[in-house]
Write a protein that holds these residues in place. Structure first.
Motif, PDB file in Angstrom:
ATOM      1  N   GLN A 118     -48.369  -4.253 -21.400  1.00  0.00           N
ATOM      2  CA  GLN A 118     -47.040  -4.483 -21.957  1.00  0.00           C
ATOM      3  C   GLN A 118     -46.351  -3.134 -22.131  1.00  0.00           C
ATOM      4  N   GLU A 119     -45.146  -3.012 -21.595  1.00  0.00           N
ATOM      5  CA  GLU A 119     -44.414  -1.754 -21.693  1.00  0.00           C
ATOM      6  C   GLU A 119     -43.955  -1.519 -23.124  1.00  0.00           C
ATOM      7  N   ILE A 120     -44.219  -0.313 -23.617  1.00  0.00           N
ATOM      8  CA  ILE A 120     -43.825   0.081 -24.969  1.00  0.00           C
ATOM      9  C   ILE A 120     -42.600   0.993 -24.911  1.00  0.00           C
ATOM     10  N   GLU A 121     -42.649   1.972 -24.032  1.00  0.00           N
ATOM     11  CA  GLU A 121     -41.541   2.908 -23.843  1.00  0.00           C
ATOM     12  C   GLU A 121     -41.448   3.267 -22.372  1.00  0.00           C
ATOM     13  N   ASN A 122     -40.238   3.675 -21.939  1.00  0.00           N
ATOM     14  CA  ASN A 122     -40.038   4.039 -20.544  1.00  0.00           C
ATOM     15  C   ASN A 122     -38.845   4.992 -20.465  1.00  0.00           C
ATOM     16  N   SER A 123     -39.063   6.202 -19.952  1.00  0.00           N
ATOM     17  CA  SER A 123     -37.963   7.164 -19.827  1.00  0.00           C
ATOM     18  C   SER A 123     -37.425   7.252 -18.398  1.00  0.00           C
ATOM     19  N   PHE A 124     -38.092   6.593 -17.433  1.00  0.00           N
ATOM     20  CA  PHE A 124     -37.614   6.643 -16.053  1.00  0.00           C
ATOM     21  C   PHE A 124     -36.206   6.043 -16.001  1.00  0.00           C
ATOM     22  N   GLY A 125     -35.306   6.704 -15.290  1.00  0.00           N
ATOM     23  CA  GLY A 125     -33.929   6.236 -15.214  1.00  0.00           C
ATOM     24  C   GLY A 125     -33.091   6.695 -16.390  1.00  0.00           C
ATOM     25  N   ASP A 126     -33.667   7.488 -17.277  1.00  0.00           N
ATOM     26  CA  ASP A 126     -32.973   8.011 -18.451  1.00  0.00           C
ATOM     27  C   ASP A 126     -33.223   9.518 -18.505  1.00  0.00           C
ATOM     28  N   ILE A 127     -33.023  10.104 -19.638  1.00  0.00           N
ATOM     29  CA  ILE A 127     -33.237  11.543 -19.809  1.00  0.00           C
ATOM     30  C   ILE A 127     -34.729  11.809 -19.978  1.00  0.00           C
ATOM     31  N   PRO A 128     -35.285  12.793 -19.270  1.00  0.00           N
ATOM     32  CA  PRO A 128     -36.708  13.106 -19.440  1.00  0.00           C
ATOM     33  C   PRO A 128     -36.990  13.600 -20.860  1.00  0.00           C
ATOM     34  N   MET A 129     -38.216  13.422 -21.298  1.00  0.00           N
ATOM     35  CA  MET A 129     -38.651  13.946 -22.581  1.00  0.00           C
ATOM     36  C   MET A 129     -39.129  15.380 -22.354  1.00  0.00           C
ATOM     37  N   SER A 130     -38.731  16.288 -23.236  1.00  0.00           N
ATOM     38  CA  SER A 130     -39.141  17.682 -23.129  1.00  0.00           C
ATOM     39  C   SER A 130     -39.887  18.100 -24.378  1.00  0.00           C
TER      40      SER A 130
END
Length: 161
Positions: free
Chosen positions: A21-33
């Motif tokens: 189950q997906e909890i979080e997803n940054s693909f298609g958004d701003i990368p986490m740094s």
């Protein structure tokens, strides 16, 4: 350039639980740094990123002891409802509680007329986490970021050290 201490790392990631189950997803958004090597990333993921380069893709499984820790029943407690005077607490709300160990984020898990039950565990405590990661960009940290141990955006740091 490769990921090592004092490198600013930008990643895209997809986080799922044991049931996919997906909890979080940054693909298609701003990368986490984050600033590598300064304890600002969960240890299990940070150690797997060590030595990687921009463009690298990897899948990482992080156990609770290398993530957000085991779930502790001792961090769950009932607080008299009148301690929330003027507020209308509901399950899922998050607050910062003043504790003997300093400020602690807590989540409201139950509310009745007499008590509000709060949980000080991280929401992912006790869970094995599965990350799909793409290393997007790497850069050297600035001297100020290294000194402060975290990233700085545009402008000056807005806190005391």
């Amino acid at each position: 350039m490769q990921i090592e201490k004092n490198i600013v790392v930008s990643i895209h990631y997809r986080l799922t639980d044991d049931n996919q189950q997906e909890i979080e997803n940054s693909f298609g958004d701003i990368p986490m740094s984050y600033l590598h090597g300064h304890n600002t990333m969960i240890p299990g993921l940070e150690s797997e990123l060590e030595g990687k380069q921009a463009g690298d893709k990897l899948n990482v499984t992080v156990t609770p002891e290398n993530g957000y820790g085991e779930y502790s029943d001792g961090l769950k407690q009932q607080v008299p409802a009148d301690a929330f005077a003027g507020l209308d607490p509901e399950p899922g709300m998050q607050f910062t509680a003043d504790t003997d160990q300093g400020p602690m984020p807590v989540t409201v898990v139950d509310v009745n007329e007499e008590f509000v039950t709060v949980d000080g565990n991280h929401p992912f405590a006790g869970q094995t986490l599965h990350f799909e990661v793409e290393v997007v960009e790497l850069r050297d940290a600035t001297p100020t970021e290294i000194e402060h141990g975290h990233l700085h955006g545009h402008g000056d740091c807005d806190h005391d050290h």
